[in-house]
Design a protein around this motif. Structure first.
Motif, short mmCIF file in Angstrom:
data_model
loop_
_atom_site.label_atom_id
_atom_site.label_comp_id
_atom_site.label_asym_id
_atom_site.label_seq_id
_atom_site.Cartn_x
_atom_site.Cartn_y
_atom_site.Cartn_z
N GLY A 148 16.35 27.30 34.71
CA GLY A 148 15.97 28.67 35.09
C GLY A 148 16.88 29.25 36.15
N GLY A 149 18.16 28.91 36.07
CA GLY A 149 19.10 29.44 37.05
C GLY A 149 18.83 28.96 38.47
N GLY A 150 18.29 27.77 38.60
CA GLY A 150 18.02 27.21 39.92
C GLY A 150 16.60 27.43 40.41
N LEU A 151 15.75 28.03 39.59
CA LEU A 151 14.36 28.25 40.00
C LEU A 151 13.58 26.94 40.07
CD1 LEU A 151 13.51 31.48 37.95
CD2 LEU A 151 13.98 31.29 40.41
N VAL A 152 13.99 25.94 39.28
CA VAL A 152 13.35 24.63 39.29
C VAL A 152 14.45 23.58 39.45
CG1 VAL A 152 11.97 22.96 37.99
CG2 VAL A 152 11.45 25.39 37.82
N ASN A 153 14.26 22.69 40.44
CA ASN A 153 15.21 21.62 40.70
C ASN A 153 14.48 20.29 40.73
OD1 ASN A 153 17.90 22.92 41.40
ND2 ASN A 153 16.49 24.08 42.68
N VAL A 154 15.08 19.28 40.07
CA VAL A 154 14.51 17.93 40.02
C VAL A 154 15.60 16.96 40.46
CG1 VAL A 154 13.66 16.11 38.48
CG2 VAL A 154 12.89 18.45 38.17
N THR A 155 15.23 15.99 41.29
CA THR A 155 16.15 14.93 41.68
C THR A 155 15.60 13.60 41.20
OG1 THR A 155 16.84 16.16 43.64
CG2 THR A 155 17.32 13.81 43.63
N LEU A 156 16.44 12.86 40.47
CA LEU A 156 16.07 11.54 39.96
C LEU A 156 16.91 10.46 40.61
CD1 LEU A 156 15.89 12.11 36.08
CD2 LEU A 156 14.03 12.19 37.72
N THR A 157 16.35 9.26 40.67
CA THR A 157 17.11 8.10 41.14
C THR A 157 17.82 7.48 39.94
OG1 THR A 157 15.36 6.48 40.72
CG2 THR A 157 15.32 7.61 42.86
N GLY A 158 18.64 6.49 40.20
CA GLY A 158 19.34 5.77 39.14
C GLY A 158 18.40 5.02 38.22
N LYS A 159 17.15 4.85 38.64
CA LYS A 159 16.14 4.20 37.79
C LYS A 159 15.28 5.24 37.07
CE LYS A 159 15.76 -0.01 40.50
NZ LYS A 159 14.84 -0.91 41.20
N PHE A 160 15.75 6.49 37.08
CA PHE A 160 15.07 7.62 36.42
C PHE A 160 13.71 7.93 37.03
CE2 PHE A 160 17.85 5.73 33.16
CZ PHE A 160 18.70 6.79 32.97
N GLU A 161 13.51 7.59 38.29
CA GLU A 161 12.28 7.95 38.98
C GLU A 161 12.49 9.31 39.65
OE1 GLU A 161 11.99 4.66 41.65
OE2 GLU A 161 11.13 3.35 40.15
N MET A 162 11.50 10.20 39.49
CA MET A 162 11.62 11.52 40.08
C MET A 162 11.41 11.40 41.59
SD MET A 162 9.67 15.14 39.26
CE MET A 162 9.78 14.91 37.51
N LYS A 163 12.42 11.82 42.34
CA LYS A 163 12.36 11.72 43.79
C LYS A 163 11.89 13.03 44.42
CE LYS A 163 14.89 10.18 47.78
NZ LYS A 163 16.06 9.54 48.29
N SER A 164 12.30 14.15 43.84
CA SER A 164 11.84 15.43 44.37
C SER A 164 11.76 16.48 43.27
CB SER A 164 12.75 15.92 45.50
OG SER A 164 13.99 16.35 44.99
N LEU A 165 10.91 17.45 43.51
CA LEU A 165 10.72 18.59 42.61
C LEU A 165 10.58 19.82 43.48
CD1 LEU A 165 9.97 19.96 39.89
CD2 LEU A 165 7.62 19.26 40.34
N LYS A 166 11.44 20.81 43.24
CA LYS A 166 11.37 22.06 43.99
C LYS A 166 11.21 23.20 43.00
CE LYS A 166 13.83 20.33 47.83
NZ LYS A 166 14.78 20.19 48.76
#
Length: 107
Positions: free
Chosen positions: A35-53
């Motif tokens: 969405g052009g940066g409206l939703v951001n997700v950060t994953l670890t190398g183990k595919f675990e979601m670390k953050s959601l903005k």
């Protein structure tokens, strides 16, 4: 016999390198967006979601489906980036080894 011992030594060396690579991959992070940066997700190398903005402008009752789709898209974007980094690291480590096509490493 000398070749066999040399091969076993190389196998142990390669195993140690793979373990180091797996440890390094476990610490990496990749961010994906939608969405052009409206939703951001950060994953670890183990595919675990670390953050959601999520941008506050998306918190409208009529936009719930759009928000859900954007979260999924951002997650998939981050996952793709983690997989690409893993492939690059594996390719660099296995350069010159006769590994059959389609074989995924690390195991």
């Amino acid at each position: 016999m000398k070749d066999l011992l040399g091969l076993m030594g190389k196998a142990k060396e390669m195993q140690a390198k793979f373990q180091a690579m797996q440890d390094e991959i476990a610490t990496l992070e990749a961010s994906g967006q939608a969405g052009g940066g409206l939703v951001n997700v950060t994953l670890t190398g183990k595919f675990e979601m670390k953050s959601l903005k999520i941008d506050p402008s998306l918190f409208k009752e009529e936009d719930v489906e759009i928000l859900e789709d954007l979260v999924l898209a951002a997650h998939n974007d981050a996952k793709t980036k983690v997989e690409q980094i893993m492939q690059e690291k594996t390719k660099a480590l296995t350069a010159g080894l006769p590994i059959p096509p389609g074989m995924k490493l690390p195991f």
